[in-house]
Design a protein around this motif. Structure first.
Motif, PDB file in Angstrom:
ATOM      1  N   ALA A 152      -7.968  -1.978  -7.333  1.00 53.60           N
ATOM      2  CA  ALA A 152      -6.718  -1.931  -8.069  1.00 53.60           C
ATOM      3  C   ALA A 152      -5.683  -0.774  -7.479  1.00 53.60           C
ATOM      4  CB  ALA A 152      -6.746  -2.124  -9.646  1.00 53.60           C
ATOM      5  N   GLY A 153      -6.958   0.443  -7.524  1.00 50.93           N
ATOM      6  CA  GLY A 153      -6.154   1.775  -7.118  1.00 50.93           C
ATOM      7  C   GLY A 153      -5.631   1.761  -5.912  1.00 50.93           C
ATOM      8  N   GLU A 154      -5.695   0.662  -4.899  1.00 47.92           N
ATOM      9  CA  GLU A 154      -5.077   1.084  -3.791  1.00 47.92           C
ATOM     10  C   GLU A 154      -3.646   0.540  -3.638  1.00 47.92           C
ATOM     11  OE1 GLU A 154      -7.584  -1.452  -0.956  1.00 47.92           O
ATOM     12  OE2 GLU A 154      -9.422  -0.449  -1.554  1.00 47.92           O
ATOM     13  N   TYR A 155      -3.156  -0.229  -4.594  1.00 43.87           N
ATOM     14  CA  TYR A 155      -1.973  -0.505  -4.510  1.00 43.87           C
ATOM     15  C   TYR A 155      -1.210  -0.426  -6.068  1.00 43.87           C
ATOM     16  CZ  TYR A 155      -3.642  -3.471  -0.601  1.00 43.87           C
ATOM     17  OH  TYR A 155      -4.030  -3.825   0.497  1.00 43.87           O
ATOM     18  N   ALA A 211       0.910  -1.167  -0.100  1.00 42.62           N
ATOM     19  CA  ALA A 211       0.152  -0.211  -0.012  1.00 42.62           C
ATOM     20  C   ALA A 211       1.101   1.064   0.334  1.00 42.62           C
ATOM     21  CB  ALA A 211      -0.909   0.172   1.197  1.00 42.62           C
ATOM     22  N   GLU A 212       1.996   1.212   0.696  1.00 43.70           N
ATOM     23  CA  GLU A 212       2.886   2.366   0.846  1.00 43.70           C
ATOM     24  C   GLU A 212       4.052   2.438  -0.290  1.00 43.70           C
ATOM     25  OE1 GLU A 212       4.895   2.034   4.567  1.00 43.70           O
ATOM     26  OE2 GLU A 212       2.986   2.513   5.657  1.00 43.70           O
ATOM     27  N   HIS A 213       4.479   1.304  -0.908  1.00 43.20           N
ATOM     28  CA  HIS A 213       5.341   1.350  -1.978  1.00 43.20           C
ATOM     29  C   HIS A 213       5.097   0.801  -3.108  1.00 43.20           C
ATOM     30  CE1 HIS A 213       8.079   2.736   1.407  1.00 43.20           C
ATOM     31  NE2 HIS A 213       7.685   1.783   2.266  1.00 43.20           N
ATOM     32  N   LEU A 261       2.941 -13.995  -2.827  1.00 42.27           N
ATOM     33  CA  LEU A 261       2.868 -13.010  -1.870  1.00 42.27           C
ATOM     34  C   LEU A 261       1.679 -12.167  -2.200  1.00 42.27           C
ATOM     35  CD1 LEU A 261       3.511 -12.136   1.059  1.00 42.27           C
ATOM     36  CD2 LEU A 261       5.286 -10.831  -0.136  1.00 42.27           C
ATOM     37  N   MET A 262       1.358 -11.558  -3.296  1.00 41.60           N
ATOM     38  CA  MET A 262       0.353 -10.640  -3.554  1.00 41.60           C
ATOM     39  C   MET A 262      -0.808 -11.466  -3.639  1.00 41.60           C
ATOM     40  SD  MET A 262       2.352  -8.852  -6.930  1.00 41.60           S
ATOM     41  CE  MET A 262       0.753  -7.723  -7.446  1.00 41.60           C
TER      42      MET A 262
END
Length: 198
Positions: A111-114, A39-41, A71-72
């Motif tokens: 999708a926009g969150e990551y 989420a951050e990077h 992992l995703m």
């Protein structure tokens, strides 16, 4: 650099035993840290950093998740369940075309969150061996049902496929990701695209 990706072996396909408590804790920590880090990077975040922040070595990360897509896939299971539940709610909507639009909009929002997720999902749609296909295939099935209802109602052309719609949806999410100063872009592009479906 992501480090070596372990090769799949016959033992990897054997029935899985329940995880020991410490292995379960490591797994859950890795997923939690990865969720925050993605989420951050973005989804290209360093796997070494994720392992370090989770308090484990990179080998432990790779034992649980043989590659980034695995992992995703683990990180996005909650969102996948929500999107599938949303498709079931919309399956009986009075306006099937609007139900389809609402559901595709929910995918774009997720999708926009990551950063990087839309691109990864686009590539997974062409590679059934990708761990992310475990996300893509159920979404494709759920969307196919909504699309079929919209087509049967006469509100969407018969030659539209769910594969094309999901690719367009991911392309819209990717375009929106590249234009963070225009928060309405995704909605405009989705509505523009859907005008061509009628």
């Amino acid at each position: 650099m992501a480090g070596p990706i372990p090769m799949e072996t016959d033992t990897a396909r054997a029935p899985q035993r329940p995880m020991r408590a410490d292995a379960r804790r490591n797994h859950d920590r890795l997923v939690g840290v990865a969720r925050t880090s993605f989420a951050e990077h973005g989804t290209d975040a360093s796997l070494e950093d994720i392992a370090r922040q989770a308090g484990v070595g990179i080998g432990t990360l790779y034992r649980h998740f043989p590659n980034r897509h695995a992992l995703m896939n683990a990180v996005f299971q909650d969102a996948l369940c929500s999107l599938l539940a949303r498709s079931r709610e919309l399956a009986a909507a009075e306006t099937p075309c609007q139900a389809l639009v609402d559901w595709l909009g929910a995918i774009i929002t997720h999708a926009g969150e990551y950063r990087g997720l839309a691109r990864a999902l686009m590539s997974a749609s062409q590679d059934e061996t990708s761990a992310l296909a475990q996300c893509h295939l159920p979404l494709r099935e759920a969307g196919a049902g909504l699309l079929r209802r919209a087509q049967e109602s006469g509100s969407v052309r018969a030659d539209v496929s769910i594969g094309d719609l999901l690719q367009l949806t991911n392309a819209i999410a990717l375009a929106a990701e590249q234009s963070p100063d225009d928060p309405q872009l995704a909605e405009r592009l989705l509505r523009l695209t859907l005008r061509g479906l009628k």
